[in-house]
Design an enzyme around this catalytic site. Structure first.
Site, mmCIF file in Angstrom:
data_model
loop_
_atom_site.group_PDB
_atom_site.id
_atom_site.type_symbol
_atom_site.label_atom_id
_atom_site.label_comp_id
_atom_site.label_asym_id
_atom_site.label_seq_id
_atom_site.Cartn_x
_atom_site.Cartn_y
_atom_site.Cartn_z
ATOM 1 N N LYS A 82 -11.387 -16.883 -17.758
ATOM 2 C CA LYS A 82 -11.643 -18.274 -18.154
ATOM 3 C C LYS A 82 -13.003 -18.318 -18.828
ATOM 4 O O LYS A 82 -13.840 -17.446 -18.608
ATOM 5 C CB LYS A 82 -11.656 -19.174 -16.909
ATOM 6 C CG LYS A 82 -11.466 -20.639 -17.208
ATOM 7 C CD LYS A 82 -10.009 -21.033 -17.374
ATOM 8 C CE LYS A 82 -9.866 -22.471 -17.827
ATOM 9 N NZ LYS A 82 -8.465 -22.929 -17.812
ATOM 10 N N ASP A 100 -8.458 -25.698 -23.078
ATOM 11 C CA ASP A 100 -8.551 -26.364 -21.771
ATOM 12 C C ASP A 100 -9.212 -27.703 -22.060
ATOM 13 O O ASP A 100 -9.172 -28.170 -23.222
ATOM 14 C CB ASP A 100 -9.363 -25.509 -20.770
ATOM 15 C CG ASP A 100 -9.279 -26.024 -19.333
ATOM 16 O OD1 ASP A 100 -8.261 -25.777 -18.670
ATOM 17 O OD2 ASP A 100 -10.218 -26.707 -18.865
HETATM 18 P P1 NDP Z 1 -8.049 -32.681 -22.265
HETATM 19 O O1 NDP Z 1 -9.440 -32.465 -22.666
HETATM 20 O O2 NDP Z 1 -6.968 -32.742 -23.287
HETATM 21 O O3 NDP Z 1 -7.931 -34.008 -21.382
HETATM 22 C C1 NDP Z 1 -8.662 -34.163 -20.204
HETATM 23 C C2 NDP Z 1 -8.457 -35.590 -19.729
HETATM 24 O O4 NDP Z 1 -9.006 -35.721 -18.426
HETATM 25 C C3 NDP Z 1 -9.161 -36.598 -20.610
HETATM 26 O O5 NDP Z 1 -8.463 -37.812 -20.582
HETATM 27 C C4 NDP Z 1 -10.529 -36.737 -19.918
HETATM 28 O O6 NDP Z 1 -11.168 -37.990 -20.142
HETATM 29 C C5 NDP Z 1 -10.119 -36.628 -18.457
HETATM 30 N N1 NDP Z 1 -11.245 -36.061 -17.721
HETATM 31 C C6 NDP Z 1 -11.767 -34.829 -17.845
HETATM 32 N N2 NDP Z 1 -12.819 -34.677 -17.035
HETATM 33 C C7 NDP Z 1 -12.951 -35.847 -16.393
HETATM 34 C C8 NDP Z 1 -13.853 -36.325 -15.422
HETATM 35 N N3 NDP Z 1 -14.834 -35.530 -14.946
HETATM 36 N N4 NDP Z 1 -13.677 -37.584 -14.980
HETATM 37 C C9 NDP Z 1 -12.692 -38.378 -15.456
HETATM 38 N N5 NDP Z 1 -11.822 -37.991 -16.394
HETATM 39 C C10 NDP Z 1 -11.943 -36.737 -16.843
HETATM 40 O O7 NDP Z 1 -7.737 -31.521 -21.193
HETATM 41 P P2 NDP Z 1 -6.342 -30.974 -20.696
HETATM 42 O O8 NDP Z 1 -5.349 -32.076 -20.652
HETATM 43 O O9 NDP Z 1 -6.033 -29.749 -21.452
HETATM 44 O O10 NDP Z 1 -6.697 -30.505 -19.211
HETATM 45 C C11 NDP Z 1 -6.573 -31.356 -18.078
HETATM 46 C C12 NDP Z 1 -6.512 -30.508 -16.812
HETATM 47 O O11 NDP Z 1 -5.383 -29.624 -16.877
HETATM 48 C C13 NDP Z 1 -7.721 -29.615 -16.544
HETATM 49 O O12 NDP Z 1 -7.924 -29.502 -15.154
HETATM 50 C C14 NDP Z 1 -7.261 -28.260 -17.089
HETATM 51 O O13 NDP Z 1 -7.972 -27.194 -16.499
HETATM 52 C C15 NDP Z 1 -5.812 -28.281 -16.652
HETATM 53 N N6 NDP Z 1 -4.932 -27.371 -17.371
HETATM 54 C C16 NDP Z 1 -4.792 -27.455 -18.728
HETATM 55 C C17 NDP Z 1 -3.937 -26.597 -19.392
HETATM 56 C C18 NDP Z 1 -3.666 -26.726 -20.840
HETATM 57 O O14 NDP Z 1 -2.740 -26.049 -21.306
HETATM 58 N N7 NDP Z 1 -4.349 -27.558 -21.593
HETATM 59 C C19 NDP Z 1 -3.232 -25.522 -18.649
HETATM 60 C C20 NDP Z 1 -3.364 -25.593 -17.223
HETATM 61 C C21 NDP Z 1 -4.218 -26.467 -16.626
HETATM 62 P P3 NDP Z 1 -12.441 -38.053 -21.136
HETATM 63 O O15 NDP Z 1 -11.895 -37.736 -22.486
HETATM 64 O O16 NDP Z 1 -12.940 -39.433 -20.988
HETATM 65 O O17 NDP Z 1 -13.407 -37.000 -20.636
#
Ligand code: NDP
Length: 445
Positions: free
Chosen positions: A126, A166
């Site tokens: 990662k 991510d």
């Molecule tokens: P994105 O950046 O596309 O979206 C993340 C979302 O979560 C945004 O809406 C963001 O809001 C919100 N968010 C992130 N951090 C916070 C926080 N500290 N407090 C409140 N809201 C938060 O990321 P992904 O959708 O790709 O990833 C989401 C999760 O899924 C993560 O845990 C990631 O590790 C996991 N994941 C992702 C994979 C992938 O293929 N993309 C694979 C496996 C797991 P804002 O924009 O306001 O920060």
């Protein structure tokens, strides 16, 4: 916790001071291994447990870049190459201001077992940076990505380490990083990154894969009780890649997702989320959840509390780690929630997991439930290696099969170790034994 694993955990805490998320992730895995070691004591031989909790390599580097006003910024870059027993290191890059070594290490550690569960020959890694892409112009993001890749390029390669996206890293960032990698290496190594654009080596279904997989996992868990998602009210947190495609698949399976969120608040749309509008706001305009509410009569924005205050049948945490604590878990249970499938990595705190397990509801931990993303990344690598491209239906059918296999492996391992229905134990035991068997075969390395 058994004595032998307790000792390993204490060493991890002493050696990685202050890295609380890493401690949490290691604790959860080691705790599950008690029954595995009791039945197969050889897994504790040869310092195997001590080796598995120590990354093979940790890279930390300076990322200097210049903003549009000419000001110089310095961020910190990370790549943790955790375990290559099963294949090249594989795992995403996260760009978020909260990123530090402990967070990347917890994500890399989880990734080892998640990747093992997919049975696709990928090791765990990662990376990321404390860079915050919010509010930055495309040109600024490009300069940052180029600087980040200038260092990272020395450490990665299609057979060595294959990063992906991510939080904060989507198609735009992967494009800028791939462009810089190609320029530095003078080589079109499509297989060095996944999550690429469809015109330059990407795979259909990669964008949808994590969210789709999380919902498919929930559907498989429900099927063990003779139920399905049809007609269920679904609570989703996050509004990024995982959340959007979890909502899409839940709708396809006849459920009604009614919430989503970002760091500015959460939205409740009792009529069911308007997915096209949400994609327009988040994917096209890169806006905030308030922009959705402005254009959607009946939807409301809530800025206090959490999305878990809303009553619903199924919860899909798809934002970030530790976003669902013990209190939130109890509120969800009182609201009638009977299924939790984790789209994010480690979104439920240990107290929340305990509450779900005590209540006996279906709980799918992230390392199993969100493995569809990395599984489809491995399918992208496979297409790149074969210089071929599958259509959407072919790629989706493969994802569906992989998620069903992961579900069944968790169920079988939970039964084998005496805790039927415990998907936490099942995922950890099944993932661990696959990696451990290969580490033993490779000798002390
Ligand atoms: P994105 O950046 O596309 O979206 C993340 C979302 O979560 C945004 O809406 C963001 O809001 C919100 N968010 C992130 N951090 C916070 C926080 N500290 N407090 C409140 N809201 C938060 O990321 P992904 O959708 O790709 O990833 C989401 C999760 O899924 C993560 O845990 C990631 O590790 C996991 N994941 C992702 C994979 C992938 O293929 N993309 C694979 C496996 C797991 P804002 O924009 O306001 O920060």
């Amino acid at each position: 916790m058994q004595d032998v694993v307790e000792k390993v955990y204490e060493q991890v805490v002493a050696r990685n001071r202050g890295e609380v998320e890493f401690h949490q992730a290691v604790h959860e895995v080691l705790e599950s291994l008690g029954p595995v070691i009791a039945k197969h004591p050889h897994y504790a031989d040869g310092a195997l447990l001590e080796r598995i909790v120590e990354p093979e390599r940790q890279i930390m580097f300076r990322v200097p870049w210049v903003d549009d006003a000419g000001q110089v910024h310095v961020n910190r870059g990370f790549r943790i190459e955790f375990n290559s027993a099963l294949g090249p290191y594989k795992g995403g890059l996260r760009f978020h201001p909260s990123v530090n070594a402990g967070i990347i290490k917890f994500l890399g550690f989880e990734q080892i077992f998640k990747n093992a569960l997919t049975a696709q020959g990928i090791g765990g890694g990662k990376g990321g940076s404390d860079f915050d892409p919010h509010g930055r112009s495309d040109a600024e993001v490009m300069r940052f990505c180029q600087s980040f890749m200038t260092e990272l390029a020395r450490h990665i390669g299609p057979s060595t380490d294959v990063p992906a996206g991510d939080i904060g890293v989507g198609g735009r960032e992967i494009g800028y990083m791939f462009g810089q990698y190609k320029r530095l290496r003078n080589s079109y190594d499509a297989g060095v990154l996944t999550g690429k654009g469809l015109a330059w080596g990407g795979s259909l279904v990669r964008t949808e894969a994590t969210g789709y997989g999380t919902v498919l996992f929930a559907q498989s868990m429900l099927a063990t009780k003779g139920e399905s998602l049809e007609g269920k009210k679904v609570l989703v947190s996050g509004a990024g890649n995982v959340a959007i495609y979890a909502i899409e698949k839940a709708q396809q399976l006849g459920a009604t997702p009614i919430t989503f969120s970002d760091s500015s608040g959460y939205v409740v749309d009792e009529a069911g989320v308007d997915l096209e509008l949400l994609k327009q706001v988040k994917e096209v305009e890169r806006g905030r959840v308030a922009d959705y509410v402005e254009r959607r009569p009946g939807a409301r924005l809530v800025t206090g509390g959490s999305v878990w205050d809303v009553p619903g049948d199924v919860a899909l945490p798809c934002a970030t780690q530790n976003e669902l604590d013990g209190d939130a878990a109890n509120t969800l249970l009182r609201g009638g929630c009977g299924v939790v499938s984790e789209g994010a990595n480690m979104p439920s705190t240990p107290e929340a997991v305990e509450a779900f397990q005590k209540a006996g509801i279906l709980f799918g931990p992230g390392k199993a439930a969100n493995a569809g993303g990395v599984a489809t990344s491995a399918l992208e690598m496979e297409q790149n290696a074969g210089r071929t491209r599958w259509d959407f239906a072919t790629a989706e059918a493969k994802l569906t099969d992989i998620m069903a296999d992961i579900h069944d492996s968790c169920v079988a391992a939970a039964e084998e170790y005496g805790r039927p229905g415990d998907y936490v134990l099942g995922a950890n035991a099944a993932g661990f034994t696959r990696v451990a068997d290969v580490m033993i075969a490779h000798g002390i390395v």
